[in-house]
Design an enzyme around this catalytic site. Structure first.
Site, PDB file in Angstrom:
ATOM      1  N   LYS A 185      32.253  44.722  57.734  1.00 37.06           N
ATOM      2  CA  LYS A 185      30.717  43.452  58.167  1.00 37.06           C
ATOM      3  C   LYS A 185      30.349  43.098  59.576  1.00 37.06           C
ATOM      4  CE  LYS A 185      30.610  42.632  54.426  1.00 37.06           C
ATOM      5  NZ  LYS A 185      29.709  43.990  53.462  1.00 37.06           N
ATOM      6  N   THR A 203      29.549  48.640  60.366  1.00 34.43           N
ATOM      7  CA  THR A 203      30.206  50.276  60.213  1.00 34.43           C
ATOM      8  C   THR A 203      29.637  51.146  59.644  1.00 34.43           C
ATOM      9  OG1 THR A 203      31.580  49.096  58.297  1.00 34.43           O
ATOM     10  CG2 THR A 203      33.138  48.612  60.741  1.00 34.43           C
ATOM     11  N   THR A 204      29.545  50.480  57.774  1.00 32.28           N
ATOM     12  CA  THR A 204      28.813  51.638  56.858  1.00 32.28           C
ATOM     13  C   THR A 204      27.321  52.415  57.915  1.00 32.28           C
ATOM     14  OG1 THR A 204      29.528  49.735  55.135  1.00 32.28           O
ATOM     15  CG2 THR A 204      28.676  52.252  54.756  1.00 32.28           C
ATOM     16  N   SER A 216      29.295  37.194  56.326  1.00 29.86           N
ATOM     17  CA  SER A 216      28.333  37.995  55.184  1.00 29.86           C
ATOM     18  C   SER A 216      30.224  38.815  54.221  1.00 29.86           C
ATOM     19  CB  SER A 216      28.435  39.220  56.101  1.00 29.86           C
ATOM     20  OG  SER A 216      28.102  40.292  56.084  1.00 29.86           O
ATOM     21  N   LYS A 260      25.002  47.088  51.625  1.00 30.32           N
ATOM     22  CA  LYS A 260      24.673  46.286  52.913  1.00 30.32           C
ATOM     23  C   LYS A 260      23.195  46.518  53.528  1.00 30.32           C
ATOM     24  CE  LYS A 260      28.423  48.047  52.698  1.00 30.32           C
ATOM     25  NZ  LYS A 260      29.884  48.206  52.840  1.00 30.32           N
ATOM     26  N   ARG A 315      22.329  42.504  52.776  1.00 29.63           N
ATOM     27  CA  ARG A 315      21.989  41.765  51.532  1.00 29.63           C
ATOM     28  C   ARG A 315      21.104  40.570  51.435  1.00 29.63           C
ATOM     29  NH1 ARG A 315      27.952  42.258  50.525  1.00 29.63           N
ATOM     30  NH2 ARG A 315      28.369  43.817  48.469  1.00 29.63           N
ATOM     31  N   LYS A 316      20.678  40.383  50.405  1.00 31.71           N
ATOM     32  CA  LYS A 316      19.845  39.416  50.565  1.00 31.71           C
ATOM     33  C   LYS A 316      20.932  38.277  50.086  1.00 31.71           C
ATOM     34  CE  LYS A 316      16.499  41.518  51.032  1.00 31.71           C
ATOM     35  NZ  LYS A 316      16.563  42.434  52.464  1.00 31.71           N
ATOM     36  N   TYR A 317      21.274  36.567  50.889  1.00 35.72           N
ATOM     37  CA  TYR A 317      21.291  35.985  50.446  1.00 35.72           C
ATOM     38  C   TYR A 317      21.138  34.637  51.475  1.00 35.72           C
ATOM     39  CZ  TYR A 317      24.512  37.793  54.123  1.00 35.72           C
ATOM     40  OH  TYR A 317      25.451  38.577  55.219  1.00 35.72           O
TER      41      TYR A 317
END
Ligand SMILES: Nc1ncnc2c1ncn2[C@@H]1O[C@H](COP(=O)(O)OS(=O)(=O)O)[C@@H](OP(=O)(O)O)[C@H]1O
EC number: 3.-.-.-
Length: 597
Positions: free
Chosen positions: A329, A332-333, A427, A548, A550-552
């Site tokens: 989180k 890394t992606t 996250s 990746k 995200r909405k939160y």
């Protein structure tokens, strides 16, 4: 034995012509039960077999008894054999129950030369057929591979074929982790086969006659009488030796050596020598050394001896030059996406279970072996300029990953990304919720991070997974035990997120990759996604998927305060470590440190 053809091995003890008087002394009778009967039997048979070709392999378990395994092999062509040899074979077969038998390989073939498991199985079946035809037991569960081939470095085809044909459960080798120094040899378990370390006794194929022992017979006697061989036995609770066939066929140097060694040890120490059959011996070994059960894989091409017994159809080029290790989180992606845009940087193919992450070094995939791992990587078109890499974000906090990675790819560069550990934890919690982790759905974030010692175990487990990766300094210290600082790059994840091009400049420099790739031109901020993405033709973008970015809702203030305090000391440790490494402090860390003052 009329047709002990090929390389069927058997346990067999033969006395030496040169044997000292001690051999006949009451001492010798201390060798127990079966071992003694076998010696007697071998003496009787041995008289007829002056030119037979034998090798031996002895297990010595101190605090117990002593045995020797020997390998019996017969020349394939009947015209090459003498009547004496045939007579000797017959005698051995006549006493088939007096020996422990184990398979070697048909015609002494080296298993690593067979790429297909099925052709290896075919070869083994020749031996098995021979054994069955001659009433030779096939259930010892122990096997020895010629020249250690296929045992280590692991030729997975051998392990599978051994299990299929012989139900092998134990083997031994001098090659793990290296031939030298012998005292560092270890055992390991792979594919349910227990591999025991074998010691060196100084008797080789060319060491045939007592009088012609290299450096003179006195050297051998010195080794036995308080020298290297004596110490090998004294210092190893379990010793396994293998001598060579011709020692027994000529002047039986093997027996001379081991009988005198056993007598010397019994005379001058209070150790008891004991023999156990292979399966029990192996269990005993791993009872004594449970920490050795897990293997530690190395690059087969880093050691000439290993390379020589590594299949020519396999390469060592399919290993990563660098690893992106996480933590999870932190972006890394995104880094992964940006890296593979570079023309010289190649990643692994996706895993059906864990997508772009292979997750080899951290958990049980490691036990699948290096063939499994390497199969994820392409064969580079240019080994020097191509950079293979792998990103698995949970390597970062893994206890095992640094040690395992350093063993297999010691020169690999390691890239890690750090963001505020509190944000990372939040996250990660959101990630778990979106994957419908029952505990994450059941408990609020605050409940997870603040759970006490008496909280339900599922909550405690979730809390640990949520918070522990954020102990940045401890995890980095562990990587630094195994990798020098110049091989480690620490990226500021906040900067990667807001301004990735300069970060990618730094990454290219760190890796030493060419050609230089212009990320300022290749990346663009996608206002719809709210993140930096790859710029494609005609102004289109390739961004990371929904999972990746995200909405939160933002983290609540109580959780923020709790985590700020929770990570305070660990963040101070991180600042000290970065200072020691001469690295700048990321802005989130500076802010956190200001709260401390
Ligand atoms: N360019 C770009 N695009 C999308 N997302 C980006 C980018 N840069 C950084 N990030 C942040 O990366 C967070 C996900 O981190 P990881 O990729 O390391 O997650 S994972 O461990 O692989 O699941 C992800 O976390 P969440 O915002 O919580 O989803 C993002 O904040």
């Amino acid at each position: 034995m009329k047709s002990c053809s090929g390389k069927y091995k058997r346990k067999h003890l033969r006395p030496s012509n040169e044997l000292s008087e001690e051999w006949k002394s009451p001492h010798a009778t201390q060798l127990q039960g079966k071992a003694k009967r076998e010696i007697k039997q071998a003496q009787q048979c041995g008289g007829n077999k002056k030119r037979a070709d034998f090798q031996g392999n002895g297990n010595v378990l101190l605090d117990g008894t002593r045995i020797c395994f020997q390998e019996f092999e017969r020349k394939d062509k009947p015209e090459e054999r003498t009547a004496e040899e045939d007579e000797g074979d017959d005698c051995l077969l006549g006493s088939v129950d007096e020996f422990w038998w184990f398979p070697h390989m048909w015609s002494h073939m080296q298993p690593h030369l067979f790429h297909n498991e099925s052709s290896l199985v075919e070869q083994m079946m020749l031996n098995k057929k021979f054994a069955l035809e001659h009433g030779i037991p096939t259930d010892m569960g122990y096997a020895v591979s010629p020249h250690h081939s296929g045992v280590y470095p692991v030729h997975v085809q051998l392990y599978e074929a051994w299990k299929k044909v012989w139900n092998i459960k134990i083997t031994s080798t001098e090659e793990y982790p290296h031939l030298k120094p012998a005292r560092y040899r270890r055992g390991f378990i792979h594919k349910n086969i227990m591999v025991l370390p074998r010691q060196t006794c100084g008797l080789f194929t060319h060491t045939i006659f007592y009088k012609e022992y290299p450096g003179g017979p006195k050297e051998l006697d010195k080794s036995i009488q308080g020298g290297e061989l004596f110490f090998t036995v004294v210092l190893n609770p379990i010793s396994i030796f293998m001598t060579h066939l011709s020692n027994y066929g000529n002047d039986r140097l093997g027996l001379y050596t081991f009988v005198n060694l056993a007598n010397f040890v019994q005379k001058w120490t209070n150790l008891h020598l004991q023999t156990l059959p292979p399966l029990q011996l192996a269990h005993k070994y791993f009872e004594l050394f449970p920490e050795q059960k897990d293997p530690l894989w190395q690059n087969p091409c880093d050691d000439k001896r290993h390379r020589d017994i590594w299949s020519k159809e396999k390469t060592c080029d399919r290993l990563p030059k660098f690893l992106v290790v996480g933590p999870q989180k932190t972006g890394t992606t995104a880094l992964y996406l940006f890296l593979v845009m570079h023309p010289s940087i190649l990643s692994n193919s996706p895993s059906p279970k864990t997508f772009e992450e292979v997750q080899f070094f951290n958990r049980n995939n490691y036990h699948r072996g290096i063939d499994w791992y390497m199969d994820f990587f392409p064969i580079p078109s240019n080994v020097t300029s191509d950079f293979l890499f792998e990103k698995s974000a949970n390597y970062f906090h893994s206890e095992d990953a640094p040690k395992r990675a350093a063993s297999l790819v010691p020169k690999a560069k390691i890239i890690t990304i750090l963001i505020d550990p509190s944000d990372r934890a939040y996250s990660w919690y959101q990630h778990q919720r979106s994957h419908e982790d029952p505990a994450a759905l059941k408990f609020s974030f605050y409940e997870v991070i603040s759970a006490g010692a008496h909280a339900p175990s599922e909550l405690r487990a979730l809390q640990k997974r949520c918070l522990v990766p954020g102990w940045y300094a401890s995890h980095l210290e562990r990587w630094l035990v195994y990798f020098p600082p110049f091989q480690l790059l620490i990226i500021d994840g906040q900067q990667l997120r807001t301004d990735p091009a300069p970060v990618m400049e730094e990454v290219q420099k760190f890796l030493g990759v060419s050609p230089h790739y212009n990320y300022s031109e290749a990346l663009t901020f996608d206002s719809h996604k709210g993140f930096w993405c790859q710029l494609l033709e005609e102004g289109k973008t390739k961004c990371l998927g929904k999972s990746k970015g995200r909405k939160y809702p933002p983290m609540d203030s109580d959780s923020r305060a709790f985590l700020s305090s929770y990570y305070r000391d660990r963040n101070v440790e991180l600042a000290k470590l970065l200072h020691k490494l001469g690295q700048p402090l990321p802005s989130w860390l500076r802010q956190e440190l200001q709260k401390v003052r």
